[in-house]
Design a protein around this motif. Sequence first.
Motif, PDB file in Angstrom:
ATOM      1  N   GLU A  85       0.828  -1.211   0.000  1.00  0.00           N
ATOM      2  CA  GLU A  85       0.000   0.000   0.000  1.00  0.00           C
ATOM      3  C   GLU A  85       0.860   1.258   0.000  1.00  0.00           C
ATOM      4  O   GLU A  85       1.921   1.271   0.626  1.00  0.00           O
ATOM      5  N   PRO A  86       0.384   2.324  -0.686  1.00  0.00           N
ATOM      6  CA  PRO A  86      -0.789   2.332  -1.560  1.00  0.00           C
ATOM      7  C   PRO A  86      -0.487   1.642  -2.886  1.00  0.00           C
ATOM      8  O   PRO A  86       0.673   1.429  -3.231  1.00  0.00           O
ATOM      9  N   ARG A  87      -1.520   1.300  -3.610  1.00  0.00           N
ATOM     10  CA  ARG A  87      -1.357   0.656  -4.907  1.00  0.00           C
ATOM     11  C   ARG A  87      -0.589   1.572  -5.839  1.00  0.00           C
ATOM     12  O   ARG A  87      -0.835   2.772  -5.895  1.00  0.00           O
ATOM     13  N   SER A  88       0.358   1.014  -6.554  1.00  0.00           N
ATOM     14  CA  SER A  88       1.212   1.830  -7.414  1.00  0.00           C
ATOM     15  C   SER A  88       0.508   2.194  -8.711  1.00  0.00           C
ATOM     16  O   SER A  88      -0.164   1.365  -9.335  1.00  0.00           O
ATOM     17  N   GLY A  89       0.691   3.452  -9.119  1.00  0.00           N
ATOM     18  CA  GLY A  89       0.189   3.879 -10.423  1.00  0.00           C
ATOM     19  C   GLY A  89       1.226   3.748 -11.511  1.00  0.00           C
ATOM     20  O   GLY A  89       0.960   4.062 -12.670  1.00  0.00           O
ATOM     21  N   HIS A  90       2.409   3.235 -11.157  1.00  0.00           N
ATOM     22  CA  HIS A  90       3.498   3.059 -12.122  1.00  0.00           C
ATOM     23  C   HIS A  90       3.544   1.599 -12.566  1.00  0.00           C
ATOM     24  O   HIS A  90       3.609   0.695 -11.740  1.00  0.00           O
ATOM     25  N   LYS A  91       3.514   1.367 -13.851  1.00  0.00           N
ATOM     26  CA  LYS A  91       3.534   0.004 -14.377  1.00  0.00           C
ATOM     27  C   LYS A  91       4.928  -0.444 -14.816  1.00  0.00           C
ATOM     28  O   LYS A  91       5.152  -1.613 -15.103  1.00  0.00           O
ATOM     29  N   MET A  92       5.885   0.474 -14.872  1.00  0.00           N
ATOM     30  CA  MET A  92       7.226   0.142 -15.334  1.00  0.00           C
ATOM     31  C   MET A  92       8.245   0.617 -14.301  1.00  0.00           C
ATOM     32  O   MET A  92       7.975   1.510 -13.491  1.00  0.00           O
ATOM     33  N   GLY A  93       9.434   0.002 -14.345  1.00  0.00           N
ATOM     34  CA  GLY A  93      10.554   0.510 -13.563  1.00  0.00           C
ATOM     35  C   GLY A  93      10.682  -0.023 -12.160  1.00  0.00           C
ATOM     36  O   GLY A  93      11.626   0.342 -11.450  1.00  0.00           O
ATOM     37  N   ASP A 113       9.867   0.590  -3.389  1.00  0.00           N
ATOM     38  CA  ASP A 113       8.750   1.506  -3.182  1.00  0.00           C
ATOM     39  C   ASP A 113       8.990   2.908  -3.733  1.00  0.00           C
ATOM     40  O   ASP A 113       8.024   3.622  -4.055  1.00  0.00           O
ATOM     41  N   VAL A 114      10.252   3.346  -3.811  1.00  0.00           N
ATOM     42  CA  VAL A 114      10.507   4.677  -4.356  1.00  0.00           C
ATOM     43  C   VAL A 114      10.100   4.737  -5.822  1.00  0.00           C
ATOM     44  O   VAL A 114       9.325   5.620  -6.239  1.00  0.00           O
ATOM     45  N   MET A 115      10.568   3.789  -6.610  1.00  0.00           N
ATOM     46  CA  MET A 115      10.239   3.771  -8.035  1.00  0.00           C
ATOM     47  C   MET A 115       8.763   3.453  -8.261  1.00  0.00           C
ATOM     48  O   MET A 115       8.201   3.801  -9.301  1.00  0.00           O
ATOM     49  N   GLY A 117       6.481   4.824  -6.622  1.00  0.00           N
ATOM     50  CA  GLY A 117       5.752   6.050  -6.335  1.00  0.00           C
ATOM     51  C   GLY A 117       4.964   6.004  -5.042  1.00  0.00           C
ATOM     52  O   GLY A 117       3.928   6.677  -4.924  1.00  0.00           O
ATOM     53  N   ARG A 118       5.438   5.231  -4.045  1.00  0.00           N
ATOM     54  CA  ARG A 118       4.688   5.104  -2.794  1.00  0.00           C
ATOM     55  C   ARG A 118       5.101   6.142  -1.743  1.00  0.00           C
ATOM     56  O   ARG A 118       4.660   6.068  -0.602  1.00  0.00           O
ATOM     57  N   ASP A 119       5.974   7.066  -2.110  1.00  0.00           N
ATOM     58  CA  ASP A 119       6.370   8.154  -1.212  1.00  0.00           C
ATOM     59  C   ASP A 119       6.934   7.620   0.103  1.00  0.00           C
ATOM     60  O   ASP A 119       6.619   8.103   1.185  1.00  0.00           O
ATOM     61  N   ARG A 120       7.781   6.586  -0.014  1.00  0.00           N
ATOM     62  CA  ARG A 120       8.460   6.036   1.150  1.00  0.00           C
ATOM     63  C   ARG A 120       9.714   5.325   0.663  1.00  0.00           C
ATOM     64  O   ARG A 120       9.844   5.035  -0.533  1.00  0.00           O
ATOM     65  N   PRO A 121      10.675   5.033   1.542  1.00  0.00           N
ATOM     66  CA  PRO A 121      11.893   4.350   1.112  1.00  0.00           C
ATOM     67  C   PRO A 121      11.611   2.931   0.618  1.00  0.00           C
ATOM     68  O   PRO A 121      10.570   2.340   0.929  1.00  0.00           O
ATOM     69  N   ASP A 122      12.560   2.389  -0.141  1.00  0.00           N
ATOM     70  CA  ASP A 122      12.520   0.963  -0.462  1.00  0.00           C
ATOM     71  C   ASP A 122      12.479   0.166   0.833  1.00  0.00           C
ATOM     72  O   ASP A 122      13.042   0.572   1.854  1.00  0.00           O
ATOM     73  N   ARG A 141      18.318   2.438   2.040  1.00  0.00           N
ATOM     74  CA  ARG A 141      18.752   3.696   1.436  1.00  0.00           C
ATOM     75  C   ARG A 141      19.059   3.470  -0.042  1.00  0.00           C
ATOM     76  O   ARG A 141      20.180   3.678  -0.504  1.00  0.00           O
ATOM     77  N   THR A 142      18.059   3.010  -0.766  1.00  0.00           N
ATOM     78  CA  THR A 142      18.224   2.731  -2.194  1.00  0.00           C
ATOM     79  C   THR A 142      17.044   3.295  -2.967  1.00  0.00           C
ATOM     80  O   THR A 142      15.973   3.546  -2.410  1.00  0.00           O
ATOM     81  N   VAL A 143      17.273   3.457  -4.271  1.00  0.00           N
ATOM     82  CA  VAL A 143      16.201   3.776  -5.206  1.00  0.00           C
ATOM     83  C   VAL A 143      16.295   2.711  -6.297  1.00  0.00           C
ATOM     84  O   VAL A 143      16.833   2.937  -7.379  1.00  0.00           O
TER      85      VAL A 143
END
Length: 317
Positions: A85-93, A113-115, A117-122, A141-143
């Motif tokens: 959560e929340p459900r991601s609106g990103h389908k790629m990456g 989680d960063v990629m 788009g969940r507005d929180r760390p991996d 501490r990754t993206v």
Amino acid sequence: MAHPTRPTPPRKVVTRLVDGGICAYDLDAGDVGVLSPTATWRPSPEDDVVEYAVSADLQRACYTTLDAAVCLTADGVEIWRSQFEPRSGHKMGHRPGCVLSLDGSTVWVYRPDVMAGRDRPDQWAALDAGTGAVIAQADLRTVGHGGEQLPHPTDDHVLLDVGEGQDGSVVYRASLVEGRMELVRYPWDDRCLIGLSPDGSHFMTVAHDQTDVALHTYPDGEVTFALSVDAFGHDPDEIYVEWSGGYLSADTVVVSLMGETEDEQEWSRHYTVDVHSGRIHGQFDARTDNPYDIRPLGDRSWLTTDTSGHPIRWTGA
């Protein structure tokens, strides 16, 4: 006086996604050639499976989608679903990943989680395989776009390689201690984890810029030797080391190199290297032209893929 008995090592199992089914193959059966699945699980038809794993006793399978981790019983019944959560609106990456501990009790889940788009760390989380409950988790501490997880063959640690695209690759080691996660980050961001030795005493990495391959002691990560492209007799300005290969046996690793012909046709070559001395034995016929379609198994056999999607096991190297 009775002598203590050593615990039976878990069955060696590999998985493939074939025709929408998660297929498990029992390597301890000793079969060679095209392998037939020992067990198959059918994920929900509404799920797009990203990564998957099965327990060594074949009693459960788990998989990830872009927004959840799911666990199935041996009969294919869904026993839990852990939503991201929340459900991601990103389908790629972003590719969430999962792996089961050797004893099958824990599902380790990497969440980019960063990629997503969940507005929180991996996140890296350890879930109870029976219930899906979170045992422990850590913010990283990754993206990352995705993560390769390797359970250590002789202890309860798991290694995680987080791929951050052009920014590099970060490797972590973790274990569960009294319900909490003990997390260690290796001191580099420019090496990609390729494989663990069969006894777990060392591991193999390839430089993120693909200039060399190195072997490291486990767990500290000290480099025992590194081989650059020119050590294999190739021009490092034109040829590079692929992020593939691994341990053919306890004494030998397979290293893959890639290049292009004058008419820009890609080619790959595989080499075997002595893990103790770093001596290059020579070229290795992997029975495939795809550098990523080879999985050394540590017992002098390796897998490629049949046109059916099932693995082919080769021996005799």
